[in-house]
Design a protein around this motif. Structure first.
Motif, short mmCIF file in Angstrom:
data_model
loop_
_atom_site.label_atom_id
_atom_site.label_comp_id
_atom_site.label_asym_id
_atom_site.label_seq_id
_atom_site.Cartn_x
_atom_site.Cartn_y
_atom_site.Cartn_z
N UNK A 118 0.44 -1.31 -0.03
CA UNK A 118 0.07 0.02 0.10
C UNK A 118 0.81 1.36 -0.01
N UNK A 119 1.75 1.14 0.93
CA UNK A 119 2.83 2.54 0.84
C UNK A 119 3.62 2.77 -0.60
N UNK A 120 4.05 1.51 -0.85
CA UNK A 120 4.56 1.46 -2.52
C UNK A 120 3.78 2.25 -3.57
N UNK A 121 2.63 1.69 -3.42
CA UNK A 121 1.62 2.34 -4.42
C UNK A 121 1.31 3.87 -4.07
N UNK A 132 12.45 -1.70 1.12
CA UNK A 132 12.58 -0.36 2.12
C UNK A 132 12.05 0.75 1.23
N UNK A 133 11.49 1.64 2.08
CA UNK A 133 10.90 3.00 1.87
C UNK A 133 11.45 4.14 2.59
N UNK A 134 11.90 5.28 2.13
CA UNK A 134 12.49 6.25 2.98
C UNK A 134 11.78 7.36 2.55
N UNK A 156 11.28 12.99 5.76
CA UNK A 156 11.45 13.55 7.27
C UNK A 156 12.34 12.51 8.08
N UNK A 157 13.02 11.57 7.49
CA UNK A 157 13.70 10.51 8.10
C UNK A 157 13.13 9.26 8.20
N UNK A 158 11.82 8.92 7.99
CA UNK A 158 11.40 7.52 8.31
C UNK A 158 11.85 6.83 7.09
N UNK A 159 11.88 5.50 7.73
CA UNK A 159 12.55 4.29 6.86
C UNK A 159 11.50 3.17 7.20
N UNK A 160 10.78 2.77 6.25
CA UNK A 160 10.15 1.63 6.42
C UNK A 160 10.63 0.40 5.79
N UNK A 161 10.52 -0.54 6.59
CA UNK A 161 11.36 -2.03 6.13
C UNK A 161 10.20 -3.09 6.15
N UNK A 162 10.24 -3.79 5.12
CA UNK A 162 9.33 -4.79 4.76
C UNK A 162 9.97 -6.09 5.45
N UNK A 174 18.14 2.84 3.12
CA UNK A 174 17.38 3.65 3.19
C UNK A 174 17.94 4.99 3.97
N UNK A 175 19.19 4.79 4.42
CA UNK A 175 19.82 6.04 5.09
C UNK A 175 20.40 6.79 3.92
N UNK A 176 21.07 5.98 3.14
CA UNK A 176 21.56 6.78 1.62
C UNK A 176 20.41 7.28 0.79
N UNK A 177 19.32 6.70 0.78
CA UNK A 177 18.31 7.51 0.26
C UNK A 177 18.30 8.73 0.54
#
Length: 87
Positions: free
Chosen positions: A3-6, A17-19, A22-28, A54-57
């Motif tokens: 859902x987040x990806x879409x 992983x999604x970054x 504001x610094x949030x990193x979501x990991x599956x 995620x941090x590199x993003x």
């Protein structure tokens, strides 16, 4: 994660992983478990990879083109090597 990806990237299916700016990193975790088995990594190493990715993003790296992906992968591996040696 699908859902987040879409919702935020307009792409279907899950991602690892999604970054966000504001610094949030979501990991599956599900994807991490699957990739760890598929690539012969421990779950811990896979999660470390996702965190570094995620941090590199967040620091401006991107992986949308092959050239960008190559640079990002090289940076990830350098960071993971340094972190492994520091422990």
């Amino acid at each position: 994660m699908t859902l987040l990806h879409r919702q935020f990237l307009g792409q279907s299916g899950p991602t690892d992983v999604l970054s966000f700016q504001h610094g949030e990193i979501f990991i599956s975790l599900e994807t991490a478990r699957h990739h760890a088995r598929a690539f012969g990594n421990s779950l811990l190493r896979e999660l470390k990879l996702y965190i570094v990715h995620g941090l590199l993003h967040l620091h401006g790296f991107d992986d949308r083109t092959p050239s960008e992906a190559h640079k990002m992968k090289a940076a990830q591996e350098r960071i993971l090597r340094i972190c492994s040696g520091a422990l």
